[in-house]
Write a protein that holds these residues in place. Structure first.
Motif, PDB file in Angstrom:
ATOM      1  N   ALA A  48       0.833  -1.204   0.000  1.00  0.00           N
ATOM      2  CA  ALA A  48       0.000   0.000   0.000  1.00  0.00           C
ATOM      3  C   ALA A  48       0.870   1.258   0.000  1.00  0.00           C
ATOM      4  O   ALA A  48       0.589   2.216  -0.728  1.00  0.00           O
ATOM      5  CB  ALA A  48      -0.933   0.001   1.209  1.00  0.00           C
ATOM      6  N   LEU A  49       1.932   1.245   0.780  1.00  0.00           N
ATOM      7  CA  LEU A  49       2.847   2.389   0.809  1.00  0.00           C
ATOM      8  C   LEU A  49       3.523   2.577  -0.541  1.00  0.00           C
ATOM      9  O   LEU A  49       3.678   3.706  -1.025  1.00  0.00           O
ATOM     10  CB  LEU A  49       3.894   2.203   1.908  1.00  0.00           C
ATOM     11  CG  LEU A  49       4.919   3.321   2.037  1.00  0.00           C
ATOM     12  CD1 LEU A  49       4.240   4.616   2.458  1.00  0.00           C
ATOM     13  CD2 LEU A  49       5.988   2.933   3.028  1.00  0.00           C
ATOM     14  N   ALA A  50       3.913   1.480  -1.178  1.00  0.00           N
ATOM     15  CA  ALA A  50       4.538   1.573  -2.503  1.00  0.00           C
ATOM     16  C   ALA A  50       3.572   2.154  -3.520  1.00  0.00           C
ATOM     17  O   ALA A  50       3.977   2.946  -4.389  1.00  0.00           O
ATOM     18  CB  ALA A  50       5.021   0.200  -2.944  1.00  0.00           C
ATOM     19  N   LEU A  51       2.297   1.789  -3.433  1.00  0.00           N
ATOM     20  CA  LEU A  51       1.303   2.350  -4.347  1.00  0.00           C
ATOM     21  C   LEU A  51       1.158   3.849  -4.149  1.00  0.00           C
ATOM     22  O   LEU A  51       1.117   4.617  -5.115  1.00  0.00           O
ATOM     23  CB  LEU A  51      -0.045   1.657  -4.143  1.00  0.00           C
ATOM     24  CG  LEU A  51      -1.194   2.212  -4.979  1.00  0.00           C
ATOM     25  CD1 LEU A  51      -0.964   1.911  -6.455  1.00  0.00           C
ATOM     26  CD2 LEU A  51      -2.507   1.655  -4.513  1.00  0.00           C
ATOM     27  N   VAL A  52       1.119   4.290  -2.901  1.00  0.00           N
ATOM     28  CA  VAL A  52       0.994   5.714  -2.615  1.00  0.00           C
ATOM     29  C   VAL A  52       2.214   6.480  -3.126  1.00  0.00           C
ATOM     30  O   VAL A  52       2.090   7.517  -3.783  1.00  0.00           O
ATOM     31  CB  VAL A  52       0.799   5.953  -1.102  1.00  0.00           C
ATOM     32  CG1 VAL A  52       0.910   7.417  -0.750  1.00  0.00           C
ATOM     33  CG2 VAL A  52      -0.534   5.391  -0.648  1.00  0.00           C
TER      34      VAL A  52
END
Length: 67
Positions: A48-52
């Motif tokens: 999720a952090l990588a997507l953001v």
């Protein structure tokens, strides 16, 4: 109609719980018990952090900031 920002906002919590869901499936079925030692819960949060981060640096917001 589903727009890109809506899809990104929907994907963030789904990715965040995906690690927990995968670990739960492994525990319930008993298959792949060697995977229980792997830290699967943080994997969802990191995804999720990588997507953001990807959206911030290469998404439409970054393109508008350049122009």
């Amino acid at each position: 109609m589903l727009e890109r920002p809506d899809a990104v906002l929907a994907a963030i919590p789904l990715l965040a719980v995906s690690g927990l869901a995968l670990r739960s499936v492994i525990v319930v079925t008993g298959l792949g018990t060697g995977l229980l030692a792997a830290p699967l819960a943080p994997v969802g949060y990191l995804a999720a952090l990588a997507l953001v981060v990807r959206e911030l640096f290469s998404g439409p917001v970054a393109e508008r900031a350049d122009g």
